[in-house]
Design a protein around this motif. Sequence first.
Motif, PDB file in Angstrom:
ATOM      1  N   LEU A   1       0.850  -1.145  -0.024  1.00 13.09           N
ATOM      2  CA  LEU A   1      -0.052  -0.166  -0.098  1.00 13.09           C
ATOM      3  C   LEU A   1       0.888   1.259   0.103  1.00 13.09           C
ATOM      4  CD1 LEU A   1      -2.794  -1.169   2.443  1.00 13.09           C
ATOM      5  CD2 LEU A   1      -3.027  -0.367   0.131  1.00 13.09           C
ATOM      6  N   ILE A   2       1.759   1.193   0.828  1.00  9.24           N
ATOM      7  CA  ILE A   2       2.923   2.382   0.704  1.00  9.24           C
ATOM      8  C   ILE A   2       3.531   2.677  -0.670  1.00  9.24           C
ATOM      9  CG2 ILE A   2       5.007   3.233   1.606  1.00  9.24           C
ATOM     10  CD1 ILE A   2       4.351   1.930   4.161  1.00  9.24           C
TER      11      ILE A   2
ATOM     12  N   ILE B   1      -6.194   6.748  -4.109  1.00  8.59           N
ATOM     13  CA  ILE B   1      -4.733   6.126  -4.191  1.00  8.59           C
ATOM     14  C   ILE B   1      -3.820   7.238  -3.985  1.00  8.59           C
ATOM     15  CG2 ILE B   1      -3.130   4.941  -5.668  1.00  8.59           C
ATOM     16  CD1 ILE B   1      -5.552   3.861  -7.278  1.00  8.59           C
ATOM     17  N   GLY B   2      -3.168   7.105  -2.977  1.00  9.30           N
ATOM     18  CA  GLY B   2      -2.105   8.276  -2.160  1.00  9.30           C
ATOM     19  C   GLY B   2      -2.373   8.344  -0.812  1.00  9.30           C
ATOM     20  N   ILE B   3      -3.157   9.433  -0.528  1.00 15.01           N
ATOM     21  CA  ILE B   3      -3.659   9.486   0.823  1.00 15.01           C
ATOM     22  C   ILE B   3      -4.371   8.381   1.617  1.00 15.01           C
ATOM     23  CG2 ILE B   3      -4.852  10.784   2.451  1.00 15.01           C
ATOM     24  CD1 ILE B   3      -3.787  13.200   0.663  1.00 15.01           C
TER      25      ILE B   3
ATOM     26  N   ALA C   1       4.129  10.623   2.230  1.00 13.68           N
ATOM     27  CA  ALA C   1       3.755   9.185   2.652  1.00 13.68           C
ATOM     28  C   ALA C   1       4.286   9.097   3.874  1.00 13.68           C
ATOM     29  CB  ALA C   1       4.621   8.416   1.682  1.00 13.68           C
TER      30      ALA C   1
ATOM     31  N   ASN D   1       2.100   8.160   7.362  1.00 17.78           N
ATOM     32  CA  ASN D   1       2.418   7.043   8.132  1.00 17.78           C
ATOM     33  C   ASN D   1       2.477   7.419   9.652  1.00 17.78           C
ATOM     34  OD1 ASN D   1       3.405   4.271   7.704  1.00 17.78           O
ATOM     35  ND2 ASN D   1       5.278   4.945   8.592  1.00 17.78           N
TER      36      ASN D   1
ATOM     37  N   THR E   1      -4.601   5.207   0.436  1.00 17.33           N
ATOM     38  CA  THR E   1      -4.115   3.894   0.589  1.00 17.33           C
ATOM     39  C   THR E   1      -3.108   3.927   1.761  1.00 17.33           C
ATOM     40  OG1 THR E   1      -2.682   4.768  -1.395  1.00 17.33           O
ATOM     41  CG2 THR E   1      -4.103   2.942  -1.854  1.00 17.33           C
ATOM     42  N   MET E   2      -2.382   5.324   2.038  1.00 16.89           N
ATOM     43  CA  MET E   2      -1.711   5.432   3.039  1.00 16.89           C
ATOM     44  C   MET E   2      -2.239   5.191   4.545  1.00 16.89           C
ATOM     45  SD  MET E   2       1.685   5.557   2.393  1.00 16.89           S
ATOM     46  CE  MET E   2       1.896   5.808   4.568  1.00 16.89           C
TER      47      MET E   2
ATOM     48  N   TRP F   1       2.231   1.690  -3.397  1.00 24.98           N
ATOM     49  CA  TRP F   1       1.247   2.004  -4.226  1.00 24.98           C
ATOM     50  C   TRP F   1       1.115   3.651  -3.962  1.00 24.98           C
ATOM     51  CZ3 TRP F   1      -4.582  -0.221  -4.269  1.00 24.98           C
ATOM     52  CH2 TRP F   1      -4.975  -0.054  -5.420  1.00 24.98           C
ATOM     53  N   SER F   2       0.953   4.011  -2.828  1.00 26.90           N
ATOM     54  CA  SER F   2       0.759   5.500  -2.406  1.00 26.90           C
ATOM     55  C   SER F   2       1.755   6.474  -3.146  1.00 26.90           C
ATOM     56  CB  SER F   2       0.660   5.720  -0.888  1.00 26.90           C
ATOM     57  OG  SER F   2      -0.292   4.795  -0.272  1.00 26.90           O
ATOM     58  N   GLU F   3       2.940   5.907  -3.224  1.00 36.07           N
ATOM     59  CA  GLU F   3       4.204   6.861  -3.772  1.00 36.07           C
ATOM     60  C   GLU F   3       4.304   6.877  -4.976  1.00 36.07           C
ATOM     61  OE1 GLU F   3       7.921   7.167  -1.923  1.00 36.07           O
ATOM     62  OE2 GLU F   3       7.350   5.932   0.094  1.00 36.07           O
TER      63      GLU F   3
END
Length: 299
Positions: free
Chosen positions: A79-80, A147-149, A92, A96, A151-152, A82-84
């Motif tokens: 997920l991290i 996706i981004g915030i 990120a 986190n 998923t983080m 994918w977020s990045e």
Amino acid sequence: MKLYIALFSLSLIWGLSFVFIKVLIEPAGIFGMVFLRCLLGALVLIPFIWARRRKINFNLPWKHLIIVGIFNAALPWGLIAWSETVINSSSASVINALTPIATGFIGFLLFGKILAKKQWIGIITGFVGILVLMNFEVGALLGSDFIGIGTMILATLCYGFGSQYTKRFVVGVDLFLMTAVTLLIASLSALAGGFMVGDVPAVSEFDWGTIGALIGLGVFGSGIAHVIYYYMMTEGSPEFATTVTYIVPVSAMIWGYVLLNEPITSNLLLGMFIIFAGIYLTNRPAKKVKRSPLISKAS
């Protein structure tokens, strides 16, 4: 004192890990990066396990370790990554930092812990910090911009569940063995996922920069860092272990600025400080509630 030395060391390692993830996303892919970092992290621990083999009990709680491997490594690291693909490594790392808040919330929801009024205020404060990072565009979490915030945030919930689950169910297992086994489980999970979606890294095309980032992320960010993390969790508490996210955003922002030329915006700084305030309020010793937890020791 040892716990605080471990806390500081882990923050330095994981701060740089966010930069390594950003470097590896394109050449390795999401599943490929998780597979390789977990595999390297497990392999680097084998000599330590071999040296301690006479002291180690190899009768392992496999069912619980599989769950820990998935929720403490495979899922959040995927997920991290994918977020990045959408946000930078500094953002990120700041999101986190919600991990202690997520850990307290999951502890309340599933593991029979009660949150004081200040802890609930801390949870609300943490999400205000996320809104600041998003410029209060709440609709982004509900649409394609999830996706981004978004998923983080899911990654922090995975960490919260994995931390509480480890403390409750994985008792008396050697730290090096537990780390290696959970990383191998995570690597196999990522490999299976990569084959299913065709996300297999072309290792033959890696350059020296990619290889260096992979070694840093796998050996230090996965293997050694996970030993430190589980040490903090078992010798301290899940809540203490996850407070590493207090310091990680600071080191990640510095590394991201120096190595990737990522901007440090006012929204990023303000959001970080608000999230830290939420973490401070949330990180209080929790009491057991009288009701039974949703996930019991018998499960």
